[in-house]
Design an enzyme around this catalytic site. Structure first.
Site, PDB file in Angstrom:
ATOM      1  N   LYS A  95       0.853  -1.199   0.000  1.00 58.35           N
ATOM      2  CA  LYS A  95       0.000   0.000   0.000  1.00 58.35           C
ATOM      3  C   LYS A  95       0.881   1.238   0.000  1.00 58.35           C
ATOM      4  CE  LYS A  95      -3.673   1.915   3.009  1.00 58.35           C
ATOM      5  NZ  LYS A  95      -4.412   1.653   4.257  1.00 58.35           N
ATOM      6  N   SER A 101      -9.347   1.868   3.783  1.00 60.90           N
ATOM      7  CA  SER A 101      -8.503   2.610   2.889  1.00 60.90           C
ATOM      8  C   SER A 101      -7.584   1.713   2.043  1.00 60.90           C
ATOM      9  CB  SER A 101      -7.658   3.605   3.680  1.00 60.90           C
ATOM     10  OG  SER A 101      -6.885   2.930   4.639  1.00 60.90           O
ATOM     11  N   SER A 121      -9.396  -0.725   7.889  1.00 56.47           N
ATOM     12  CA  SER A 121      -8.944  -0.493   6.525  1.00 56.47           C
ATOM     13  C   SER A 121      -8.360  -1.683   5.792  1.00 56.47           C
ATOM     14  CB  SER A 121      -7.908   0.634   6.516  1.00 56.47           C
ATOM     15  OG  SER A 121      -8.546   1.846   6.842  1.00 56.47           O
TER      16      SER A 121
END
Lengths: 473, 483, 96
Positions: A78, A153, A177
């Site tokens: 990420k 996220s 997330s």
């Protein structure tokens, strides 16, 4: 090449000569290309991954006992994780072009075991969001239906695995997330106990909530990645000094367990009927397997989100103060004086959601409001923690939905922050209290989108959680 | 009485002591002063994304030692907080400090200023980190930032408003400087910035029970400037009050060139620091054994040594002050008097001969070639009357430095310096002198007894210093009376 | 909780932000709604509850006083938006 769901199957294929590092990288690169409208990857490390694969393949050929435990594992990371020499931007403008001068401890440990990192994936800016729409690079799309969000996220992390562009992904989980996008995309998503994995090199959102999380197709891969990343780190004073179990070797499960669920959660007015039904079907299945599954009282469910948003935005408002356009990152070309270096760089460099949370966090810490908001939220946190601990004194696990619905349509959640925040209701508890949690796929909703379910365990019970998850998934 | 005498000066201090640890408070950067700009930095001190603080054990130990030295209660459960504000030399956008739960609580220091003793109460001591340096006068359009100092460990000592004069502030700061040097936690060097203070100044009518509104003069890095600043500010406040005005709480800057204090432009909001507990640093729990272990490492402290030197060794306040200025000297003295009972002579030797010698050589007691045993013998030689003080200091001492393994006695003998008290030897010299100055003899006998000094000088000269002064004096008197 | 222009302005100053008019309008109403949601906490009686400060279980994590892990100046200055050969550079600072 068939889709590989586990490292074990990949390593078996390598052993049989059916594949190797370079072939795997080529395969995944082609999948990345194939699925590029999903807008998953911010940067693909094509040449680098191929080169590394070549080197590892040679190492393996020369002596198969010299490769690390993660040889054959292709991973995406990420855009909030530092990987030395590579750009990391938290999907923001304010960090555009920023090259990390060091690697996160967790990433270094994986690299030391010969993992190949194939690329950096999109996310909600600074990990703030539940739909991956809040990004400088535009929204990422759910591979099951590109008109829908993947969650957030760590949305793109989830899609990268879902769309078979890599075997697993590292995300971050501050309020769900990793788990929520895992369930929106039909894969496994796991957050360990707070302090289990070092946060050094993870761009901080909320310091006492953040943990690196793992998205994968299999529980066993999550277990192995966790085992390798976990453990004390001199660069993170909050990382636990407690010994790391060999999670990957402790996945067999034989016991009958006691599982609690909250009446208030499963009968919540906002919970989609289809998700509710699937969850109860799952509960029946567990009971049939011989486990005890009972409803318990949890009167604090509706207070978790308010406390969560006070505490996380407070910490975030401070953590994001370092982004000032002075030592690195974006400096506004419109700044004409010292003050504007700050205000214009930050205003232009942060998205609206991030600015919203900074303003909220600044407010709850400000003079005159600190006690009513911040201290109050810390007290609510203690109530939640104590009640949760009490439940774990009787039960082995807590079962929860992961999200109140399946993935939303792109563009529908971004207008109402409160509604979006409330959707975190099932996942934030694990971060509030610091306990490990895993999201497991439960099949498809009537509407065709994936559903997941969540299991939480008491602190440091990753081994129990993972082995049970392995058993029932 | 002048209008100013109606008022009392009230000052409280916030003293920042920069610690002499090797590495910074929350990361392992070098802390040494004077390096080229931006060479003592790291991802952590630059507040790069994803970095976290790491607490320096030495900072904690230094804080506890200082607390023990001033009689504070050591807070066995203290923690860190974030003080949030924006400035170019504050990379994180917050300073890690201790607001709610500092490491040392209370304490006191008694000082002597203007011939009076005053006890200054310490409110607390806390740990924090320093900011970097901004340079504003290198170019018209830009400011330049050097982050070498960012993150250097500081201890902040906060006092109660117990000071009543600028001189007291000066003495206190000197006392702190001496203390931190004794404890070896800082060099207390104001010129280099390792010690600075903010002065909170207010005035009130003598006899008043409440305090007046105070102003804070920030970042005093010279005691000369601090004294002037305080004096100026006190007068300014009194003038304002006498003119019917009210003192407003302000943060001030002192300009040593103009000699006046001016307000630093500040807005209300700028001071909302939004303190909250630092989530990246676990609390500091100090066990009794940790604290006791540090207690055993404590050196003797200047004030207790001063008392010991004046009472046990009967030294004058003046001598005791000089000897306790630096720990090295004081400990050396203690060592020396273990080997000799002549305390005053030992003090004189150390103050009047050894220290000047070391200053000249730009060296320290640690590398001084003479052992305390040798020095004790040296002193004994003088006390025994074998050589005069002057001869010993001027001839034997340098020779001893050259050949430190030789005993003072051996050197005196080799150089033929042993004083001679032999009656015949002295008689010969005395006779020679009185034969040479018959007029002076007469003058002496007529009553000018002070001339004995002249005769003594002549005898000493003739004997090349070898005549034993006591015996010479006695013989001279006898002979001069008889003439 | 009344979120007015004065409050927004104060928060902007503290956070070093300078919102556009549209952003300000949206964020003002958003903050208002969020704070209404947050107000739910007031329903809980926490008068006898201690704030939970640390989630980590560690205490006394101390580092030995040695110098290591420094960043070289060239790398640091290279990352800076504006620099001079030795320093980070910003527009002239006037006391704020």
């Amino acid at each position: 090449m068939p889709k590989h769901n586990t490292l074990k199957s990949i390593q078996a294929a390598i052993q049989n000569g059916e594949t190797n590092g370079v072939s795997l990288v080529d395969y995944y690169l082609s999948k990345i290309e194939e699925t590029k409208e999903l807008n998953v990857y911010v940067e693909v490390f094509a040449a680098e991954a191929k080169e590394r694969a070549k080197v590892l393949d040679q190492k393996y050929k020369k002596d198969p006992t010299t490769v690390g435990r993660l040889y054959g594992m292709i991973l995406s990371i990420k855009d909030v994780l530092c990987y030395e020499g590579h750009e990391v931007t938290a999907a923001s403008k304010i960090l555009e072009g920023f090259i990390a001068p060091y690697s996160a401890t967790a990433i270094q440990r994986l690299l030391d075991e010969d993992v190949i990192i194939i690329g950096r994936v999109n996310c909600d800016q600074f990990a703030m969001g539940s739909t991956n729409e809040n990004s400088n690079y535009g929204p990422t799309r759910n591979a099951a239906d590109p008109t829908k969000v993947p969650g957030g996220s760590s949305g793109a992390s989830a899609v990268s695995v879902q769309a078979d562009t890599c075997l697993a992904s590292l995300g971050s989980d501050t309020g769900g997330s990793v788990r929520q996008p895992a369930s929106f995309c039909g894969i496994i998503g796991m957050k360990p106990t707070y302090g289990r994995i070092s946060r050094y090199g993870l761009l901080a959102y909320a310091s006492s909530f953040d943990q690196i999380g793992i998205l994968s197709n299999s529980v066993e891969d999550a277990a192995l990645l966790l085992e390798i990343m976990a453990g004390a780190d001199e660069f993170d004073s909050t990382a636990s000094q407690s010994p790391v179990k060999a999670y990957s070797k402790q996945l067999s499960f034989d016991k009958k367990v006691k599982i609690a669920y909250f009446d208030t959660a499963l009968n919540h007015p906002n919970l989609d009927a289809g998700v509710k039904e699937e969850t109860f079907t799952f509960i029946s299945k567990l009971k049939e397997m011989g486990h005890t599954v009972e409803a318990v009282d949890f009167e604090y469910l509706d207070y978790i989100i308010p406390a969560y948003y006070v505490l996380t935005t407070a910490e975030a408002s401070s953590n994001l103060s370092r982004f000032d356009g002075i030592r690195y990152g974006y400096r506004s070309p419109n700044a004409t004086n010292f003050l504007e270096t700050y205000t214009k760089s930050r205003t232009e460099g942060f998205s609206e959601e991030v600015k919203r949370r900074i303003m909220l966090g600044t407010f709850v810490l400000s003079s005159g409001y600190y006690d009513a908001y911040y201290t109050k939220a810390q007290k609510v946190r203690r109530l939640i923690a104590e009640k949760t601990k009490e439940i774990f004194s009787t039960y082995d696990f807590i079962l929860m939905p992961t999200a109140p619905s399946t993935a939303w349509d792109i563009g529908t959640m971004s207008n109402d922050p409160v509604q979006m925040y409330l959707a975190d209701i099932y996942t934030v508890q694990a971060n509030m209290v610091g306990i490990p949690a895993i999201a497991i796929p439960l099949g498809k909703h009537e509407n065709g989108m994936p559903i997941g379910v969540q299991l939480m365990a008491d602190k440091w019970k990753e081994a129990e959680l993972l082995s049970f998850a392995q058993k029932i998934s | 009485m002048s209008v100013y005498e109606k008022y009392e000066t009230v000052v409280g201090l916030e003293v920042h002591v920069q610690l002499s640890t090797k590495s910074k408070a929350f990361c392992a950067d070098d802390t040494r002063f004077g390096a080229r700009p931006n060479t003592h930095i790291s991802a952590i001190s630059l507040a790069y994304p994803g970095t976290l603080p790491r607490l320096n054990k030495k900072q904690v130990e230094s804080a506890v030692k200082l607390g023990l030295a001033i009689g504070s209660k050591i807070n066995q459960e203290s923690r860190f907080d974030r003080k949030n504000y924006f400035y170019a030399d504050l990379p994180k956008g917050y300073q890690i400090t201790q607001d709610a739960s500092p490491i040392c609580i209370g304490g006191q220091l008694t000082i002597n200023a203007n011939d009076a003793e005053r006890t200054i109460r310490i409110h607390h001591i806390h740990m924090e980190e320093d900011a970097g340096k901004s340079i504003h006068d290198m170019s018209p359009k830009s400011s330049f930032i050097d982050l070498n100092r960012a993150g250097v460990p500081l201890l902040e000592i906060v006092t109660e408003p117990d000071f009543r004069s600028p001189e007291e502030v000066d003495v206190f700061m000197n006392t702190i400087r001496q203390l931190v040097r004794y404890l070896e936690i800082s060099d207390g060097n104001m010129e280099e910035g390792s010690m600075r203070c903010d002065c909170n100044v207010s005035v009130r009518l003598k006899g008043a029970e409440t305090y007046g509104e105070r102003c804070e003069i920030k970042n005093m890095n010279s005691m000369r400037f601090a004294r002037r600043a305080i004096s100026y500010e006190v007068k300014r406040q009194i003038d304002l009050i006498e003119a019917g005005g009210k003192v407003q709480q302000q943060t001030l800057n002192f300009d040593p060139v103009t000699g006046i204090t001016t307000p630093l432009r500040d807005k209300e909001d700028a001071h909302d620091y939004r303190y909250f507990p630092e989530p990246d640093l676990p609390p500091v729990h100090l066990s009794d054994s940790f604290i006791n272990n540090l207690k055993t490492q404590m050196p003797p402290l200047p004030q207790e040594l001063f008392k010991q030197f004046t009472s046990k060794f009967s030294l004058s306040d003046y001598d005791a002050t000089l000897l306790t200025e630096e720990k090295e000297t004081a400990l050396f003295y203690l060592d020396l008097v273990k080997n000799t009972p002549h305390h005053k002579a030992a003090a004189n030797l150390l103050i009047n001969k050894i220290k000047p010698y070391l200053n000249e050589q730009k060296s320290s007691v640690a590398t001084f070639p003479l052992s305390v045993k040798s020095l004790a013998d040296f002193i004994q030689l003088i006390e025994d009357g074998k050589v005069s003080n002057t001869i010993a200091y001027q001839r034997i001492f340098p020779a001893l430095i050259e050949t430190p393994t030789q005993t003072p006695l051996a050197i005196a003998e080799k150089l033929n310096l042993i004083q001679n008290a032999d009656e015949d030897f002295l008689q010969q010299l005395v006779q020679e002198v009185i034969k040479k100055y018959p007029d002076k003899v007469t003058t002496y006998q007529k009553g000018k007894k002070g001339l004995i000094g002249f005769f003594m000088g002549e005898v000493m000269r003739l004997s090349k210093g070898k005549a034993d002064p006591k015996a010479t004096n006695a013989l001279l008197r006898k002979v001069l009376e008889k003439q | 909780m009344n979120v007015d222009e004065a409050l927004i302005s104060k928060l902007e100053k503290l956070a070093r932000l300078q919102l556009s008019e549209e952003e300000k309008t949206r964020i003002t109403s958003d903050l208002s709604n969020i704070l209404d949601m947050v107000a739910k906490m007031e329903e809980l009686d926490t008068s006898k509850v201690e704030p939970l400060v640390y989630i980590s279980e560690e205490v006394n994590v101390l580092r030995e006083d040695v110098v290591q892990n420094q960043l070289d100046k060239a790398t640091a200055l290279k990352n800076a938006p504006e620099e001079d050969i030795d320093y980070f550079k910003v527009p002239k600072v006037i006391d704020l």
